[in-house]
Design a protein around this motif. Structure first.
Motif, short mmCIF file in Angstrom:
data_model
loop_
_atom_site.label_atom_id
_atom_site.label_comp_id
_atom_site.label_asym_id
_atom_site.label_seq_id
_atom_site.Cartn_x
_atom_site.Cartn_y
_atom_site.Cartn_z
N TYR A 21 62.38 99.82 65.57
CA TYR A 21 62.19 101.24 65.81
C TYR A 21 60.70 101.55 65.85
CZ TYR A 21 67.12 102.36 65.17
OH TYR A 21 68.48 102.45 65.32
N ARG A 22 60.35 102.53 66.69
CA ARG A 22 58.96 102.96 66.80
C ARG A 22 58.88 104.48 66.81
NH1 ARG A 22 56.11 101.76 72.40
NH2 ARG A 22 57.66 103.36 72.94
N THR A 23 57.90 104.99 66.11
CA THR A 23 57.55 106.41 66.22
C THR A 23 56.12 106.50 66.74
OG1 THR A 23 57.27 108.51 65.05
CG2 THR A 23 56.80 106.52 63.81
N THR A 24 55.88 107.51 67.57
CA THR A 24 54.51 107.74 68.06
C THR A 24 53.98 109.09 67.60
OG1 THR A 24 55.38 108.66 70.14
CG2 THR A 24 54.88 106.29 70.11
N GLY A 71 54.10 110.10 64.10
CA GLY A 71 54.04 110.13 62.65
C GLY A 71 55.37 110.18 61.95
N GLY A 72 56.44 109.82 62.63
CA GLY A 72 57.75 109.74 62.00
C GLY A 72 58.66 110.91 62.29
N SER A 73 58.22 111.90 63.06
CA SER A 73 59.11 113.03 63.37
C SER A 73 60.25 112.59 64.27
CB SER A 73 58.31 114.15 64.04
OG SER A 73 57.35 114.70 63.16
N ASN A 74 59.97 111.65 65.18
CA ASN A 74 60.99 111.15 66.10
C ASN A 74 60.85 109.63 66.20
OD1 ASN A 74 62.14 113.76 67.49
ND2 ASN A 74 59.91 114.01 67.43
N TRP A 75 62.01 108.97 66.32
CA TRP A 75 62.05 107.51 66.39
C TRP A 75 62.82 107.08 67.64
CZ3 TRP A 75 59.58 104.50 62.75
CH2 TRP A 75 59.15 105.16 61.59
N SER A 76 62.43 105.90 68.16
CA SER A 76 63.14 105.31 69.29
C SER A 76 63.43 103.84 68.98
CB SER A 76 62.30 105.38 70.57
OG SER A 76 62.04 106.72 70.92
N LEU A 77 64.61 103.40 69.35
CA LEU A 77 64.96 101.98 69.25
C LEU A 77 64.38 101.27 70.46
CD1 LEU A 77 66.59 99.73 67.80
CD2 LEU A 77 68.53 100.36 69.25
N VAL A 78 63.31 100.49 70.25
CA VAL A 78 62.63 99.85 71.37
C VAL A 78 63.08 98.42 71.60
CG1 VAL A 78 60.60 101.35 71.29
CG2 VAL A 78 60.66 99.27 69.88
N LYS A 79 63.83 97.83 70.65
CA LYS A 79 64.38 96.50 70.84
C LYS A 79 65.57 96.32 69.92
CE LYS A 79 64.61 92.27 72.36
NZ LYS A 79 64.99 91.98 73.77
N SER A 80 66.73 96.04 70.51
CA SER A 80 67.93 95.77 69.73
C SER A 80 67.89 94.32 69.24
CB SER A 80 69.19 96.00 70.55
OG SER A 80 69.34 97.36 70.89
#
Length: 211
Positions: A44-47, A49-58
């Protein structure tokens, strides 16, 4: 807590981008060696500061109570990220985590518990796995060398002396702490004062060297 977009039921390892503290990577997975339906495991990555996250690699991350310590991410510059996994070996991204490629196919049974970069040579990584300690050189082509002669069991993690990278320490579970003076090729025990604790079945998991 800021769970927006974070679909895993726990995080095993967290790393902050070296120049942008709003960018954070987390190994999201299962806290325990079991399967939970609906858990979205992976990187998971946030850009922001942690308000939103994305799964960038399963990919798979699980953790039992006996498996702690270690860092699964390391950075080279602003765009290159390396990630250790539990089922896909060592991954590399050259675009800040948008896309990933497998550069070392450690076997499924060789799950990675720690990835560290040489402090003065960004082409060298030290990778701790269930099957032992490996030195990976990524300099256009990939070379992998198993090192760590003298380690009585798998290392949980290693730390490197930034002022003298030939000196390394490894946490080795119930065997305690081991050190190397030749860049990880050979290790010997460094457990004076720890015998009573280790004899009680306690384990060495996490390490840090004073700056």
């Amino acid at each position: 807590a800021k769970p927006n977009g974070f679909g895993a039921n726990g995080g095993q390892s967290l790393a902050i981008h070296p120049t942008n503290p709003n960018i954070v990577f987390v190994a999201g997975g299962l806290m325990g060696d079991w399967t939970m339906l609906g858990a979205a495991q992976g990187i998971y990555r946030t850009t922001d500061g942690g308000s939103n996250w994305s799964l960038v690699k399963s990919t798979t991350y699980t953790r039992s109570n006996s498996e702690r310590g270690g860092s699964l991410f390391t950075f080279s510059g602003t765009s290159i990220v390396y990630a250790g996994t539990h089922d896909m070996g060592l991954l590399k991204s050259t675009d800040g985590g948008n896309t990933w490629s497998m550069i070392v196919p450690f076997s499924t049974s060789g799950r990675i518990s720690d990835v560290k970069m040489h402090p003065t040579d960004a082409t060298i990584l030290f990778v701790s796995t269930v099957n032992g300690l490996y030195k990976v050189k990524d300099s256009g082509s990939i070379t992998v060398t198993k090192i760590g002669t003298g380690l009585p069991q798998r290392p949980r993690m290693v730390v490197i002396n930034k002022n003298n990278p030939s000196i390394m320490y490894a946490s080795v579970g119930t065997s305690g702490v081991y050190w190397s003076t030749n860049g990880g090729l050979n290790f010997s025990a460094r457990n004076n004062g720890m015998s009573a604790t280790l004899n009680l079945g306690k384990v060495a998991e996490s390490l840090a060297i004073s700056p």
